[in-house]
Design a protein around this motif. Structure first.
Motif, short mmCIF file in Angstrom:
data_model
loop_
_atom_site.label_atom_id
_atom_site.label_comp_id
_atom_site.label_asym_id
_atom_site.label_seq_id
_atom_site.Cartn_x
_atom_site.Cartn_y
_atom_site.Cartn_z
N GLN A 57 -32.66 -31.83 -12.68
CA GLN A 57 -33.02 -32.57 -11.48
C GLN A 57 -33.44 -34.00 -11.84
O GLN A 57 -33.15 -34.94 -11.11
CB GLN A 57 -34.16 -31.85 -10.75
N THR A 99 -30.35 -36.04 -12.43
CA THR A 99 -29.69 -36.30 -11.14
C THR A 99 -30.40 -37.42 -10.39
O THR A 99 -29.76 -38.33 -9.86
CB THR A 99 -29.66 -35.02 -10.30
N ILE A 100 -31.73 -37.38 -10.35
CA ILE A 100 -32.50 -38.42 -9.66
C ILE A 100 -32.29 -39.77 -10.35
O ILE A 100 -32.09 -40.79 -9.69
CB ILE A 100 -34.00 -38.03 -9.60
N VAL A 103 -28.80 -41.13 -9.45
CA VAL A 103 -28.75 -41.59 -8.06
C VAL A 103 -29.46 -42.94 -7.92
O VAL A 103 -28.95 -43.86 -7.26
CB VAL A 103 -29.35 -40.53 -7.11
N MET A 143 -27.20 -45.60 -9.54
CA MET A 143 -26.04 -45.93 -8.70
C MET A 143 -26.47 -46.76 -7.48
O MET A 143 -25.76 -47.66 -7.06
CB MET A 143 -25.32 -44.65 -8.27
N THR A 144 -27.64 -46.47 -6.92
CA THR A 144 -28.16 -47.25 -5.81
C THR A 144 -28.43 -48.68 -6.24
O THR A 144 -28.08 -49.63 -5.52
CB THR A 144 -29.44 -46.60 -5.25
#
Length: 142
Positions: A7, A10-11, A14, A17-18
């Motif tokens: 997790q 994954t965070i 993200v 990518m943001t």
């Protein structure tokens, strides 16, 4: 709430990518104009510009570009026959603010600073003296 390493990765991905997406959008909003529209033609004629710069350096008395509180001043020496004189003032960040002045029949040329927007200008003074083309370049902050 306890996060496992999957997790967390994954965070992190993200968020990364943001960040990249926001950076890409911001960079695309800025204009990236070329310094001149006829860049390739100028590149071909660059050798003659080098010769003109060398001719200007070899002069005993060169025209002087100076700033006063209210004016930009171009003073040509009293000796010599200066002709075909041009003063180009290019703004690196906005081609719409570029200015070109043709200088004729004067040894002193002035430009009112209030007619120019504040900022950096790449100043190119080109002239002919005794049949030789000369170019002087300076960067001025107005």
């Amino acid at each position: 709430m306890k996060l496992n390493w999957g997790q967390g990765i994954t965070i992190a991905l993200v968020l990364f990518m943001t960040f990249i997406a926001v950076l890409a959008v911001n960079l695309m909003m800025h204009s990236a104009d070329l310094e001149t529209a006829d860049y390739y033609q100028k590149e071909i004629a660059y050798e003659s510009e080098i010769v003109s710069l060398k001719n200007a350096k070899e002069l005993n008395e060169k025209p002087k570009i100076s700033l006063t509180d209210t004016h930009l001043l171009v003073q040509f020496p009293t000796e010599g026959e200066f002709s075909m004189s041009e003063l180009k003032m290019n703004r690196p960040n906005d081609k719409d603010q570029d200015v070109l002045f043709k200088i004729k029949n004067t040894k002193t040329f002035t430009v009112d600073k209030s007619s120019l927007n504040a900022g950096i200008y790449n100043v190119v003074l080109s002239y002919t003296i005794n049949g030789k083309n000369c170019i002087q370049k300076e960067q001025l902050y107005i």
